[in-house]
Enzyme design. Sequence first.
Site, PDB file in Angstrom:
ATOM      1  N   HIS A   1     -10.420  21.303  47.283  1.00  0.00           N
ATOM      2  CA  HIS A   1      -9.091  21.617  46.745  1.00  0.00           C
ATOM      3  C   HIS A   1      -8.604  20.515  45.810  1.00  0.00           C
ATOM      4  O   HIS A   1      -9.142  19.407  45.814  1.00  0.00           O
ATOM      5  CB  HIS A   1      -8.077  21.779  47.891  1.00  0.00           C
ATOM      6  CG  HIS A   1      -7.828  20.501  48.640  1.00  0.00           C
ATOM      7  ND1 HIS A   1      -8.628  20.088  49.685  1.00  0.00           N
ATOM      8  CD2 HIS A   1      -6.903  19.520  48.471  1.00  0.00           C
ATOM      9  CE1 HIS A   1      -8.189  18.921  50.139  1.00  0.00           C
ATOM     10  NE2 HIS A   1      -7.146  18.545  49.415  1.00  0.00           N
TER      11      HIS A   1
ATOM     12  N   HIS B   1      -8.263  16.640  39.818  1.00  0.00           N
ATOM     13  CA  HIS B   1      -9.629  16.370  40.260  1.00  0.00           C
ATOM     14  C   HIS B   1      -9.833  16.987  41.639  1.00  0.00           C
ATOM     15  O   HIS B   1      -8.878  17.226  42.370  1.00  0.00           O
ATOM     16  CB  HIS B   1      -9.905  14.863  40.321  1.00  0.00           C
ATOM     17  CG  HIS B   1      -9.197  14.176  41.449  1.00  0.00           C
ATOM     18  ND1 HIS B   1      -7.853  13.843  41.380  1.00  0.00           N
ATOM     19  CD2 HIS B   1      -9.619  13.811  42.683  1.00  0.00           C
ATOM     20  CE1 HIS B   1      -7.491  13.289  42.533  1.00  0.00           C
ATOM     21  NE2 HIS B   1      -8.548  13.253  43.337  1.00  0.00           N
TER      22      HIS B   1
END
Length: 179
Positions: free
Chosen positions: A38, A122
């Site tokens: 995630h 990221h």
Amino acid sequence: MRTFVAIEVNNKDVLNSIHKIHTELNIKAKPVELHNMHFTVQFLGEVSEEMARKISDALSSLEFSPFPISFVGVGVFPKPSFPRVIWIGTDDGANELEKLAEMIHAKLSQLGLHPDKKFKPHVTIFRIKNKIEGISNKLEKFSAYSFGKQMISEIKFKKSELAPEGPIYTDLLVVKGKK
């Protein structure tokens, strides 16, 4: 309870590409489980049940349109000579993701919850406990690697329970984008 706001990586092709990197890199680091991939939009830390309800209420009013994002390249935090985290980055869709993060931060700041650092899109794929030498060379060939694309169509308010085998995430709220 320990909480955060996330956008999950759920595209099978992207996850398969991440699994390939997990296997190919062959380093002394703990890979993040594929089902836990995630973007952490905002880590909230320990919050009370009452605050969790307020956070859910604030996030439920969020409105956004789904958008595609591409996953490209591998990097490290904090620096290549002493990596603690290996991550994959984003390309197309990164600006939209940053705008969505700003909308989330604005909703949560009304509750006195402010991010501890600027959102940098990221996805963490490895966590490193001990120093690893020469990792830059291994990562170099993946610096422009394309992991695929995914639609960003929902955000999640999640609870995180730390366990010896790794974190256990539970969805407290799912907010879907409006088509």
